[in-house]
Design a protein around this motif. Structure first.
Motif, short mmCIF file in Angstrom:
data_model
loop_
_atom_site.label_atom_id
_atom_site.label_comp_id
_atom_site.label_asym_id
_atom_site.label_seq_id
_atom_site.Cartn_x
_atom_site.Cartn_y
_atom_site.Cartn_z
N GLU A 31 -6.06 5.43 -1.34
CA GLU A 31 -6.92 4.29 -1.03
C GLU A 31 -7.46 4.33 0.39
O GLU A 31 -8.66 4.17 0.62
CB GLU A 31 -6.14 2.99 -1.25
CG GLU A 31 -7.01 1.76 -1.04
CD GLU A 31 -6.26 0.47 -1.36
OE1 GLU A 31 -5.02 0.51 -1.44
OE2 GLU A 31 -6.92 -0.56 -1.52
N VAL B 89 -5.11 -2.16 -5.58
CA VAL B 89 -4.50 -0.95 -6.13
C VAL B 89 -3.13 -1.21 -6.77
O VAL B 89 -2.87 -0.74 -7.88
CB VAL B 89 -4.42 0.16 -5.05
CG1 VAL B 89 -3.64 1.36 -5.57
CG2 VAL B 89 -5.83 0.58 -4.65
N PHE C 33 -3.66 -2.64 -10.11
CA PHE C 33 -4.28 -1.63 -10.98
C PHE C 33 -3.23 -0.67 -11.50
O PHE C 33 -3.15 -0.37 -12.69
CB PHE C 33 -5.35 -0.89 -10.16
CG PHE C 33 -6.16 0.11 -10.93
CD1 PHE C 33 -7.14 -0.31 -11.83
CD2 PHE C 33 -5.96 1.47 -10.76
CE1 PHE C 33 -7.91 0.61 -12.53
CE2 PHE C 33 -6.72 2.40 -11.46
CZ PHE C 33 -7.70 1.97 -12.34
N THR D 13 -13.63 -5.96 -11.00
CA THR D 13 -13.19 -4.68 -10.45
C THR D 13 -13.20 -4.68 -8.92
O THR D 13 -12.26 -4.16 -8.29
CB THR D 13 -14.10 -3.56 -10.97
OG1 THR D 13 -14.02 -3.57 -12.41
CG2 THR D 13 -13.64 -2.21 -10.47
N ILE D 14 -14.22 -5.24 -8.30
CA ILE D 14 -14.28 -5.19 -6.84
C ILE D 14 -13.14 -5.97 -6.19
O ILE D 14 -12.82 -5.76 -5.02
CB ILE D 14 -15.62 -5.71 -6.26
CG1 ILE D 14 -15.96 -7.08 -6.86
CG2 ILE D 14 -16.74 -4.72 -6.50
CD1 ILE D 14 -16.99 -7.82 -6.02
N LEU E 30 -10.45 -4.98 -16.43
CA LEU E 30 -10.16 -3.62 -15.98
C LEU E 30 -8.70 -3.23 -16.14
O LEU E 30 -8.38 -2.20 -16.74
CB LEU E 30 -10.57 -3.46 -14.50
CG LEU E 30 -10.38 -2.03 -14.00
CD1 LEU E 30 -11.40 -1.12 -14.62
CD2 LEU E 30 -10.49 -1.95 -12.49
N LEU F 107 -7.51 7.00 -11.32
CA LEU F 107 -7.33 6.18 -10.12
C LEU F 107 -8.39 6.50 -9.08
O LEU F 107 -8.99 5.60 -8.48
CB LEU F 107 -5.93 6.41 -9.53
CG LEU F 107 -5.67 5.67 -8.21
CD1 LEU F 107 -5.61 4.17 -8.42
CD2 LEU F 107 -4.39 6.16 -7.54
N PHE G 32 -11.62 4.93 -9.84
CA PHE G 32 -11.57 3.50 -9.53
C PHE G 32 -11.76 3.26 -8.04
O PHE G 32 -12.57 2.43 -7.61
CB PHE G 32 -10.22 2.91 -9.99
CG PHE G 32 -9.86 1.60 -9.36
CD1 PHE G 32 -10.61 0.46 -9.61
CD2 PHE G 32 -8.77 1.51 -8.50
CE1 PHE G 32 -10.27 -0.76 -9.03
CE2 PHE G 32 -8.43 0.30 -7.90
CZ PHE G 32 -9.19 -0.83 -8.16
N LEU G 33 -11.03 4.02 -7.21
CA LEU G 33 -11.12 3.83 -5.76
C LEU G 33 -12.54 4.09 -5.26
O LEU G 33 -13.08 3.32 -4.46
CB LEU G 33 -10.13 4.76 -5.04
CG LEU G 33 -8.64 4.47 -5.29
CD1 LEU G 33 -7.78 5.56 -4.65
CD2 LEU G 33 -8.27 3.09 -4.75
N ALA H 145 -4.27 9.76 5.26
CA ALA H 145 -3.44 10.37 4.21
C ALA H 145 -2.62 11.43 4.89
O ALA H 145 -2.85 11.76 6.05
CB ALA H 145 -4.33 10.99 3.16
N GLU I 22 4.75 12.77 6.23
CA GLU I 22 4.71 14.21 6.07
C GLU I 22 5.98 14.85 6.64
O GLU I 22 6.40 14.53 7.74
CB GLU I 22 3.53 14.78 6.83
CG GLU I 22 2.34 15.04 5.95
CD GLU I 22 1.27 15.67 6.79
OE1 GLU I 22 1.13 16.90 6.72
OE2 GLU I 22 0.61 14.92 7.55
N ALA J 65 2.58 7.64 3.17
CA ALA J 65 3.19 8.96 3.02
C ALA J 65 3.68 9.42 4.38
O ALA J 65 2.99 9.25 5.39
CB ALA J 65 2.17 9.95 2.47
N ARG K 210 -15.01 1.41 -6.75
CA ARG K 210 -14.83 0.11 -6.13
C ARG K 210 -15.44 0.08 -4.73
O ARG K 210 -16.16 -0.85 -4.35
CB ARG K 210 -13.35 -0.24 -6.07
CG ARG K 210 -13.07 -1.66 -5.63
CD ARG K 210 -11.56 -1.92 -5.50
NE ARG K 210 -10.95 -1.05 -4.49
CZ ARG K 210 -9.73 -1.21 -3.99
NH1 ARG K 210 -8.98 -2.19 -4.43
NH2 ARG K 210 -9.26 -0.39 -3.08
N ARG L 165 0.83 -1.21 0.00
CA ARG L 165 0.00 0.00 0.00
C ARG L 165 0.85 1.25 0.00
O ARG L 165 1.90 1.30 0.63
CB ARG L 165 -0.88 0.04 1.26
CG ARG L 165 -1.99 -0.95 1.25
CD ARG L 165 -3.35 -0.26 1.35
NE ARG L 165 -4.41 -1.22 1.02
CZ ARG L 165 -4.94 -2.08 1.89
NH1 ARG L 165 -4.55 -2.08 3.14
NH2 ARG L 165 -5.89 -2.90 1.52
#
Lengths: 321, 321, 321, 321
Positions: free
Chosen positions: D149, C186, C189, C181-182, C235, D198, D201-202, D67, C27, C25, D205, C22
């Motif tokens: 995501e 990610v 994708f 798709t489900i 997809l 993207l 898609f997120l 995020a 910061e 990030a 989904r 996944r």
């Protein structure tokens, strides 16, 4: 023995008829008469007693026979006096048959519109008109051969004189005769094109001419899967429906800026006509399709649509006719 | 004063002619004769002396007048004896005009193919045939009205008898009369469709019938920007070209598996015809387009194309007719 | 019992790995470090002995590690002295695999072009290079991760320095992982998009930058059925291939007028890779597809094509991946 | 003099930043850490006091930081007790900005739906929520980075817990940075794709996963002219929007038969945002576009649409972004 003779005779007759249907031309110097024989297409004549009373203005039109036509016919439904402005929105559906056309007429009437329905045989539409009136709606039936210029022009003149300029015109005719291209005869090829494309041109042109004066109105052309895909065995349908889509694109570019909303609806579905499919497959309820026709007609003009598809939730995509 | 009278007379004549061009129908009980007047379309008759010597078999065809036709015509170029098998590949281009058709014929001849060129007025093709022959190629010119079934059937019978079954058939006709939809007259609408669509059906069907026996051959239909986009003022072109594209899609699905390669080439360009565009804009050299026709014809069959576009490197995309 | 424990452990590991893949990030005030773990992608390093001798100019590039890379690698084939102009046309194929890429390389070499082939694992391309050279052709193999900017930039710098600017660049990579798709994760994708779309952007941009100086060259992007149709379960393929088609359209409009021919080839077929389909169905011979690549590259510029499809004569239309 | 130094410094900083934004990878044996620096994207944290009271169940989600996020935020609007079933239909719009998103939210609220609006900066949506509530509607604002995501998953968990499963989900985000392909930097290319593709898609989904349990719901993806046409200078937009269209086609084929209506609306227009276009050109009123969103959501399921276009009556066709 007799049967063999009969077969042979039948063969000769079919051959003769096929030959008579071919286009011929007689040259007359710089001019030629182009002709062929065809089955006579009976179209209900819109010259019933009640209509004739409507005014002298109408008489001139009656003098031009609309098409190879037959039984005189009095349009069903109460004819409003032409002098008073129509209180209701007016819809005109050309090419009304069981299923799509019938359901659309009923739905538009329930929406509060006065509905004019036109088909070659207007007599058959009497039940529909009666049904709409019994539900409190307003409807009128007219005879019209959509592939015949005079018949279409006549219909629009008549409607304008009797009911006013339509706010919504829907071309609902579709014709399909399957067959491999190498087996397709020219008359069938032309006939398919006339019903799927020429008719929509005649109707849309007449509608545009009438609507341009008021700078408003909606014209909806009814397409199918074969408007987008030319599949094996579908020549007669696809050639006309592709052509109708071209017409829809051209019209939208020419008429939107004049205030007339032209849209093309692609029905990628089998339409329910009171009985299920033989294979038990999914069908579109024509009343449900009508919801989308109404939504298109109601779109505010800063956000008009020019094309959309409809099909049942449980149907394959683009696998239909 | 005289001018006014003259104008008035002209107006009346135009009105009369417009009226005569309308379709009419005379009912004869269950049968109707459908007819209208049209300008006579002179088509070169393929009944010249040399051809008539070719065999009695041909005579029967000559007995059926192909179309409103006029001057008898001897096809240019040496006619090979029909008994010996053709040593060269045979190409047939229908609807040959200056620019695309001329250049394609010359290019195919240089590629080593015997080329049959057909147009309504075959006499005009004499110079082309002479030019090809002076370059060491083989070419024959025939008269054919591509929109007339008998004329097309006759052409293919004649070609089969004299030259064999074509390996490559190209439909090269295009017709465009600009105008807003509300101003388009039915005869012009039908005429556009006949040249852009009906003709390609007649030619492709005849080609398919001939090629199916050998299970090989290439049929190429020539489209334009208006095969994909219906733009304002382009109704007559787009309706026919959309229809022709439907035909190309249907044919490809029906014929590829029989060994016949059907392809649709979309020319999104102005074609150079020996003179530049008035606006000095970019043009496609028709010899360059011909390279792609040849490449399509030469494609090995495990990787055939069904549709492609061509335009000059310095042209806008999809802004053409 | 042990098996259950093992299963459980495997499940936990999969869960852990899925979690590590996944995006995260960290910061740092107004700046964030975006990161995730991935499998290491070994890419052959183009730093073999012979290449390093080619000049100091190259050294700077080598200093920037192209990508997570591994074994040093000497490109196969004789390296021409960079000072003399290339006598042959130069083709570069990125994303070369068995089937399409291999056959295209061989066919272009037979056409007389020097061929540079690039793949993540260049060592695997040695056999191909040897085969081409044994047939009298010229070929070089390089390692490149087409989805990595530095790797692609490096490849083009290297090729320019060693062999000159390519006349023809083909992006040949395709990646497909089926799934509803489900269920699509990610990373999968993004990975599909990187291979089917980002890579073609990186390669086409680098090619364009190199070709613009000479105002000529051909860039061909390889698409598939899923470039035009988003089908159930497709997809990951369709999102990238649709995007690549957008890129092809944009590039054609931007580069054609600069003399660079950009074209998009839609392969609606299963490609033969030395073994038949499991279901015995039809396949395209990649050498046959290569004929069309060459024909596109050879098109004279007054009649360029931007898009075409290929499929076997005996295949269904648009039923493929 | 100082200015020159300043410029030089700026140049170096830009170069440094451009270099830091490049993807890098650190190899750790078979695993690699892929990373780059980016601007921090502040996203409103949905962890306001009132929400935290809603239950322990929610706390687990809060533990996973959604995020790179900043200011804690209490969603505006009264939060209904999660135990009682929602009396109103629930709509969720992701990527709400002035113009389209704002107008759609107001219009859906007037239609009687409870509306959840989400954007990166939820604080900015307070005015919108207040406005809707002052008109008697129900609305809630949440922070969400649609391209992340965890943020999207979190949003849907939160909405499900607080308001129930949405009946209608609209993806409303669009991002466009113009530029010729050769000048497009990879981070900008990826950023465009993340927002235009993207994110959809997120969101789709997550919506599908929630709706599948109830076998009903509508998912609408918002496209533009660049969903269909890749025009010069529009790379970043077109690549993502083409990809989103692929997603819409795949989803429709996968989800319609499960009772979930997926539709793609192509806005070929400039959208009015309270001020006219600089060139005085035509604009779509976003409230008018909203009518069509509602019509799509209301379509009975035997006649669903998968794609339609909208543009103003006085706009050119397909000339927009």
């Amino acid at each position: 023995m007799r049967k063999a003779a009969h077969n042979c005779e039948g063969k000769m007759l079919r051959y003769l008829w096929k030959s008579l249907k071919r286009w011929r031309a007689i040259e007359l110097g710089p001019i030629a008469q182009v002709f062929r024989l065809d089955r006579s297409t009976p179209v209900t004549r819109n010259g019933g007693r009640r209509v004739r009373q409507a005014g002298a203005r109408h008489r001139r039109w009656l003098a031009i026979p609309a098409a190879p036509a037959s039984q005189p016919y009095a349009p069903t439904g109460a004819v409003p006096a032409p002098s008073q402005p129509p209180a209701k929105e007016l819809a005109l559906i050309v090419g009304v048959g069981p299923g799509y056309g019938y359901a659309l007429a009923r739905r538009l009437a329930r929406e509060g519109m006065a509905v004019v329905v036109a088909a070659r045989n207007a007599v058959r539409l009497d039940t529909l008109v009666a049904q709409i009136e019994s539900e409190g709606g307003t409807a009128f039936a007219y005879g019209c051969d959509a592939t015949n210029e005079a018949s279409v022009t006549g219909l629009f003149s008549h409607v304008a004189a009797q009911h006013g300029v339509p706010d919504l015109v829907v071309y609902a005719l579709q014709s399909f005769g399957p067959g491999l291209t190498i087996d397709v005869e020219v008359p069938a090829f032309e006939e398919g094109w006339r019903k799927n494309c020429l008719g929509s041109f005649l109707v849309a042109r007449a509608a545009a001419r009438a609507m341009l004066l008021r700078e408003r109105g909606t014209i909806i052309l009814t397409g199918s899967t074969s408007s987008l895909l030319g599949r094996a065995g579908h020549l007669n349908l696809a050639v006309g429906k592709f052509g109708q889509r071209a017409l829809a694109q051209v019209l939208a570019r020419e008429l939107w800026s004049q205030g007339i909303h032209v849209a093309h609806i692609v029905i990628d579905a089998d339409i329910h006509e009171g009985q299920g499919r033989e294979d038990g497959g999914p069908q579109s309820d024509p009343e449900h399709i009508s919801e989308t026709i109404i939504a298109l007609h109601r779109q505010p003009r800063s956000a008009w649509s020019s094309e959309l598809d409809v099909r049942p939730w449980n149907e394959q995509f683009w696998e239909h006719c």
